[in-house]
Scaffold this motif. Sequence first.
Motif, PDB file in Angstrom:
ATOM      1  N   ALA A 153     -47.115  21.595  -6.680  1.00 40.27           N
ATOM      2  CA  ALA A 153     -47.503  22.759  -7.478  1.00 40.27           C
ATOM      3  C   ALA A 153     -47.744  23.974  -6.585  1.00 40.27           C
ATOM      4  O   ALA A 153     -47.263  25.084  -6.857  1.00 40.27           O
ATOM      5  CB  ALA A 153     -48.751  22.441  -8.298  1.00 40.27           C
ATOM      6  N   HIS A 154     -48.502  23.765  -5.512  1.00 37.88           N
ATOM      7  CA  HIS A 154     -48.787  24.868  -4.585  1.00 37.88           C
ATOM      8  C   HIS A 154     -47.506  25.420  -3.973  1.00 37.88           C
ATOM      9  O   HIS A 154     -47.282  26.633  -3.954  1.00 37.88           O
ATOM     10  CB  HIS A 154     -49.733  24.398  -3.481  1.00 37.88           C
ATOM     11  CG  HIS A 154     -49.916  25.404  -2.396  1.00 37.88           C
ATOM     12  ND1 HIS A 154     -49.060  25.502  -1.320  1.00 37.88           N
ATOM     13  CD2 HIS A 154     -50.839  26.386  -2.239  1.00 37.88           C
ATOM     14  CE1 HIS A 154     -49.449  26.498  -0.545  1.00 37.88           C
ATOM     15  NE2 HIS A 154     -50.516  27.050  -1.076  1.00 37.88           N
ATOM     16  N   ASN A 155     -46.654  24.533  -3.468  1.00 37.15           N
ATOM     17  CA  ASN A 155     -45.448  24.993  -2.787  1.00 37.15           C
ATOM     18  C   ASN A 155     -44.469  25.662  -3.741  1.00 37.15           C
ATOM     19  O   ASN A 155     -43.752  26.595  -3.355  1.00 37.15           O
ATOM     20  CB  ASN A 155     -44.787  23.826  -2.069  1.00 37.15           C
ATOM     21  CG  ASN A 155     -45.581  23.370  -0.854  1.00 37.15           C
ATOM     22  OD1 ASN A 155     -46.493  24.071  -0.410  1.00 37.15           O
ATOM     23  ND2 ASN A 155     -45.254  22.215  -0.326  1.00 37.15           N
ATOM     24  N   HIS A 156     -44.427  25.199  -4.979  1.00 38.70           N
ATOM     25  CA  HIS A 156     -43.576  25.839  -5.977  1.00 38.70           C
ATOM     26  C   HIS A 156     -44.000  27.296  -6.193  1.00 38.70           C
ATOM     27  O   HIS A 156     -43.162  28.205  -6.197  1.00 38.70           O
ATOM     28  CB  HIS A 156     -43.658  25.064  -7.290  1.00 38.70           C
ATOM     29  CG  HIS A 156     -42.928  25.722  -8.428  1.00 38.70           C
ATOM     30  ND1 HIS A 156     -41.557  25.650  -8.583  1.00 38.70           N
ATOM     31  CD2 HIS A 156     -43.382  26.484  -9.464  1.00 38.70           C
ATOM     32  CE1 HIS A 156     -41.202  26.333  -9.656  1.00 38.70           C
ATOM     33  NE2 HIS A 156     -42.285  26.846 -10.205  1.00 38.70           N
ATOM     34  N   VAL A 157     -45.290  27.498  -6.361  1.00 39.69           N
ATOM     35  CA  VAL A 157     -45.800  28.859  -6.573  1.00 39.69           C
ATOM     36  C   VAL A 157     -45.605  29.702  -5.313  1.00 39.69           C
ATOM     37  O   VAL A 157     -45.193  30.872  -5.394  1.00 39.69           O
ATOM     38  CB  VAL A 157     -47.284  28.816  -6.977  1.00 39.69           C
ATOM     39  CG1 VAL A 157     -47.887  30.220  -6.996  1.00 39.69           C
ATOM     40  CG2 VAL A 157     -47.448  28.145  -8.337  1.00 39.69           C
ATOM     41  N   LEU A 158     -45.901  29.119  -4.156  1.00 39.54           N
ATOM     42  CA  LEU A 158     -45.748  29.859  -2.904  1.00 39.54           C
ATOM     43  C   LEU A 158     -44.306  30.318  -2.700  1.00 39.54           C
ATOM     44  O   LEU A 158     -44.056  31.475  -2.360  1.00 39.54           O
ATOM     45  CB  LEU A 158     -46.189  28.992  -1.721  1.00 39.54           C
ATOM     46  CG  LEU A 158     -45.991  29.605  -0.333  1.00 39.54           C
ATOM     47  CD1 LEU A 158     -46.765  30.910  -0.188  1.00 39.54           C
ATOM     48  CD2 LEU A 158     -46.378  28.604   0.752  1.00 39.54           C
ATOM     49  N   GLU A 165     -40.667  36.452  -6.936  1.00 37.90           N
ATOM     50  CA  GLU A 165     -40.434  36.087  -8.328  1.00 37.90           C
ATOM     51  C   GLU A 165     -41.714  36.016  -9.166  1.00 37.90           C
ATOM     52  O   GLU A 165     -41.636  35.787 -10.370  1.00 37.90           O
ATOM     53  CB  GLU A 165     -39.728  34.723  -8.389  1.00 37.90           C
ATOM     54  CG  GLU A 165     -38.364  34.720  -7.737  1.00 37.90           C
ATOM     55  CD  GLU A 165     -37.762  33.339  -7.630  1.00 37.90           C
ATOM     56  OE1 GLU A 165     -36.619  33.228  -7.142  1.00 37.90           O
ATOM     57  OE2 GLU A 165     -38.432  32.357  -8.035  1.00 37.90           O
ATOM     58  N   VAL A 166     -42.863  36.213  -8.541  1.00 40.51           N
ATOM     59  CA  VAL A 166     -44.124  36.131  -9.286  1.00 40.51           C
ATOM     60  C   VAL A 166     -45.046  37.247  -8.818  1.00 40.51           C
ATOM     61  O   VAL A 166     -45.166  37.511  -7.618  1.00 40.51           O
ATOM     62  CB  VAL A 166     -44.780  34.743  -9.104  1.00 40.51           C
ATOM     63  CG1 VAL A 166     -45.079  34.456  -7.646  1.00 40.51           C
ATOM     64  CG2 VAL A 166     -46.046  34.618  -9.931  1.00 40.51           C
ATOM     65  N   ASP A 167     -45.669  37.924  -9.772  1.00 49.00           N
ATOM     66  CA  ASP A 167     -46.548  39.055  -9.444  1.00 49.00           C
ATOM     67  C   ASP A 167     -47.996  38.639  -9.236  1.00 49.00           C
ATOM     68  O   ASP A 167     -48.743  39.313  -8.532  1.00 49.00           O
ATOM     69  CB  ASP A 167     -46.485  40.104 -10.570  1.00 49.00           C
ATOM     70  CG  ASP A 167     -45.107  40.742 -10.688  1.00 49.00           C
ATOM     71  OD1 ASP A 167     -44.451  40.907  -9.634  1.00 49.00           O
ATOM     72  OD2 ASP A 167     -44.689  41.048 -11.816  1.00 49.00           O
ATOM     73  N   ASP A 168     -48.419  37.552  -9.885  1.00 51.23           N
ATOM     74  CA  ASP A 168     -49.801  37.098  -9.789  1.00 51.23           C
ATOM     75  C   ASP A 168     -49.817  35.640  -9.343  1.00 51.23           C
ATOM     76  O   ASP A 168     -49.936  34.725 -10.166  1.00 51.23           O
ATOM     77  CB  ASP A 168     -50.499  37.245 -11.150  1.00 51.23           C
ATOM     78  CG  ASP A 168     -52.001  37.005 -11.072  1.00 51.23           C
ATOM     79  OD1 ASP A 168     -52.468  36.471 -10.049  1.00 51.23           O
ATOM     80  OD2 ASP A 168     -52.709  37.333 -12.049  1.00 51.23           O
ATOM     81  N   PRO A 169     -49.668  35.390  -8.031  1.00 52.00           N
ATOM     82  CA  PRO A 169     -49.563  34.013  -7.555  1.00 52.00           C
ATOM     83  C   PRO A 169     -50.817  33.188  -7.794  1.00 52.00           C
ATOM     84  O   PRO A 169     -50.730  31.978  -8.005  1.00 52.00           O
ATOM     85  CB  PRO A 169     -49.267  34.161  -6.060  1.00 52.00           C
ATOM     86  CG  PRO A 169     -49.705  35.545  -5.713  1.00 52.00           C
ATOM     87  CD  PRO A 169     -49.507  36.369  -6.944  1.00 52.00           C
ATOM     88  N   GLN A 170     -51.999  33.826  -7.770  1.00 51.58           N
ATOM     89  CA  GLN A 170     -53.223  33.060  -8.036  1.00 51.58           C
ATOM     90  C   GLN A 170     -53.231  32.491  -9.446  1.00 51.58           C
ATOM     91  O   GLN A 170     -53.575  31.326  -9.663  1.00 51.58           O
ATOM     92  CB  GLN A 170     -54.471  33.915  -7.798  1.00 51.58           C
ATOM     93  CG  GLN A 170     -54.781  34.162  -6.337  1.00 51.58           C
ATOM     94  CD  GLN A 170     -54.279  35.509  -5.862  1.00 51.58           C
ATOM     95  OE1 GLN A 170     -53.427  36.141  -6.514  1.00 51.58           O
ATOM     96  NE2 GLN A 170     -54.794  35.966  -4.735  1.00 51.58           N
ATOM     97  N   ALA A 171     -52.848  33.316 -10.419  1.00 54.11           N
ATOM     98  CA  ALA A 171     -52.777  32.840 -11.796  1.00 54.11           C
ATOM     99  C   ALA A 171     -51.695  31.781 -11.953  1.00 54.11           C
ATOM    100  O   ALA A 171     -51.874  30.789 -12.675  1.00 54.11           O
ATOM    101  CB  ALA A 171     -52.510  34.008 -12.742  1.00 54.11           C
TER     102      ALA A 171
END
Length: 212
Positions: A153-158, A165-171
């Motif tokens: 999950a972490h690596n996918h978001v990172l 591709e993502v503006d709010d990585p924490q969310a």
Amino acid sequence: MVASTRRRLVDSAMALFAEQGFESTSVEDVVARAGVGRTTFFRHFPTKEDVVFPDHDALLEKVDARLATGTAATARTALEEASAIVLDHYLDEGETARQRYRLTRAVTPLRHRELASVHRYELLFSRHLRAWLGDADDAPLRAELTAGAVITAHNHVLRRWLRGEVDDPQAALAAALDLALAPLAPTPDPRRLGAREVDAVLAEVRRSLLGG
């Protein structure tokens, strides 16, 4: 002074790797750009590869320290906050993190080094999960499954953030961990459920599998 010298070496190396390639850049090139000697470089980094991953050991220690404060009752919070420590580190690095991502995609030895680091995180998370889950027969399996899911999950978001591709990585990480941490929920015993409860459990499993 030590921190600033180390930072200057990292910045100089990453800039040179981007300009002329990793294989074509020597330690001599890096120290010349940074304005220090070879001895100073090797005091901070054993190899040229190490300058690409300057903070992994320290970051792993921070994650370990956070997980060490967790308990069975606070496992989810500990896992979420430990994952956030890693993500926030990369966000703070900014362009350096993106340069590293491009390098590890292009240079096979660096990619292998990165995968080895990911495995260290997975082992660390699994070890703490195993301690929290106690002596249940399925505890080792649940620990490995959950650790793998959290790291994925972490690596996918990172990776999505690194690619812009993502503006709010924490969310995005919070949402991804909601899925990853599902195995931490107690598994109902079908022998203790009535037909209606069994149907409800099966429906929930289907929703989870389908992403609903």
